[in-house]
Design an enzyme around this catalytic site. Sequence first.
Site, PDB file in Angstrom:
ATOM      1  N   THR A   5     -42.869 -17.455 -14.839  1.00 29.49           N
ATOM      2  CA  THR A   5     -42.580 -17.025 -13.463  1.00 29.49           C
ATOM      3  C   THR A   5     -42.548 -15.505 -13.353  1.00 29.49           C
ATOM      4  O   THR A   5     -42.257 -14.826 -14.320  1.00 29.49           O
ATOM      5  CB  THR A   5     -41.201 -17.615 -13.075  1.00 29.49           C
ATOM      6  OG1 THR A   5     -41.352 -19.011 -12.977  1.00 29.49           O
ATOM      7  CG2 THR A   5     -40.661 -17.061 -11.781  1.00 29.49           C
ATOM      8  N   GLY A  61     -35.617 -24.129 -14.488  1.00 31.03           N
ATOM      9  CA  GLY A  61     -35.190 -24.120 -13.099  1.00 31.03           C
ATOM     10  C   GLY A  61     -34.058 -25.067 -12.749  1.00 31.03           C
ATOM     11  O   GLY A  61     -33.163 -24.722 -11.972  1.00 31.03           O
ATOM     12  N   ARG A 115     -42.065 -31.618  -7.515  1.00 31.41           N
ATOM     13  CA  ARG A 115     -40.872 -30.998  -8.112  1.00 31.41           C
ATOM     14  C   ARG A 115     -40.702 -29.552  -7.604  1.00 31.41           C
ATOM     15  O   ARG A 115     -41.651 -28.792  -7.514  1.00 31.41           O
ATOM     16  CB  ARG A 115     -41.011 -31.006  -9.631  1.00 31.41           C
ATOM     17  CG  ARG A 115     -39.867 -30.320 -10.392  1.00 31.41           C
ATOM     18  CD  ARG A 115     -40.195 -28.896 -10.752  1.00 31.41           C
ATOM     19  NE  ARG A 115     -39.175 -28.294 -11.627  1.00 31.41           N
ATOM     20  CZ  ARG A 115     -39.146 -27.010 -11.951  1.00 31.41           C
ATOM     21  NH1 ARG A 115     -40.069 -26.199 -11.508  1.00 31.41           N
ATOM     22  NH2 ARG A 115     -38.204 -26.532 -12.729  1.00 31.41           N
ATOM     23  N   GLY A 158     -38.411 -26.023  -8.308  1.00 29.33           N
ATOM     24  CA  GLY A 158     -37.480 -25.366  -9.232  1.00 29.33           C
ATOM     25  C   GLY A 158     -36.563 -24.400  -8.511  1.00 29.33           C
ATOM     26  O   GLY A 158     -36.374 -24.466  -7.287  1.00 29.33           O
ATOM     27  N   THR A 196     -35.785 -16.276 -14.089  1.00 28.19           N
ATOM     28  CA  THR A 196     -36.844 -17.054 -14.733  1.00 28.19           C
ATOM     29  C   THR A 196     -36.230 -17.899 -15.838  1.00 28.19           C
ATOM     30  O   THR A 196     -35.382 -17.420 -16.592  1.00 28.19           O
ATOM     31  CB  THR A 196     -37.948 -16.163 -15.324  1.00 28.19           C
ATOM     32  OG1 THR A 196     -38.814 -16.994 -16.111  1.00 28.19           O
ATOM     33  CG2 THR A 196     -37.398 -15.045 -16.204  1.00 28.19           C
TER      34      THR A 196
END
Length: 317
Positions: A183, A237, A211, A213, A234
């Site tokens: 991320t 999640g 999904r 996060g 990051t």
Amino acid sequence: MQSAGVSCLINMAYSLAVHGGAGTILRSTMTPELEAAYRKGLDNALNAGTLVLSQGGSAVDAVEAAVASLEDFPLFNAGKGAVFNHIGKHEMDAAIMDGSNLAAGAVSGVGNIKNPVKAAREVMDKSGHVMLVGAGAEAFARECGLEFEDDAYFYIEQRYKQWQDAVAEERVTLDHSEKKFGTVGAAALDSHGNLAAATSTGGMTNKKFGRVGDSPIIGAGTYANNNTCAISCTGHGELFMRSVVAYDISCLMEYKGMKLNEACNLVVHEKLVRIGGEGGLIAVDKFGNVSLPFNSDGMYRAAITSGGLKMTAIYKD
Ligand code: ASP
């Protein structure tokens, strides 16, 4: 790694921190060429954000510019180079928050938007809502005139292979043995004293269709408040959502009077670790102090301040 804080200067004109994800990032498995490429990606983002901040621009514009640069850089898991989900699609999430007025915008589960962070910004500025998802978010981004790309633009061979390996091993994302959370994010203080944060991600390889996060969840993966700090996270999640990481740090500062580093270290090295939450974050406070803590092996990270700090780092040491 416990963050000792990168700087303690008071009243700096501006500060900017960026990240390209945390996880199992080891010197032993990195080539010099790859390391140079990652550093270049981080430098590009710092330059993009600094260009805004050094001219007196806003923290919101700076974090958007920095994150868009990271999204365009294929080695990071956001925009071009985003990971594949279980059905072989890119479902991307992004968020942005303005600490001056607590305005926020986010998109989740979007495909084909070249820069999801720009869509998040449009949601914040123009939609009257905080989060749009899936087809509705894509339609809104089109109405706003944002750039779209076909699937081939987002395809990176290495990501495809990671997904194929995960599928072949029937590896559930959450048991991911090779934990790399690529991320991207940015946090900034501008010369007007305003804070902002932004985060963008493809999520986790082989994640379930649909999904979501922590990255686009305000208070979990992204948060900014002029009274305290700006944060982009990051890591794993689900654990970051359960810990409401970014807001927790802001609250520890606001209600307990903790300093940025103290609050970041408590959350990343104690509270998250207690529930098995691996990852890290970048944070900037209202004085321009920068904190970059992580509890994983490494985190792609960089920071710059108008006070003269400039650093880029990847590993723990
Ligand atoms: N936090 C992101 C997510 O769970 C992954 C990452 O940081 O790379 O979607």
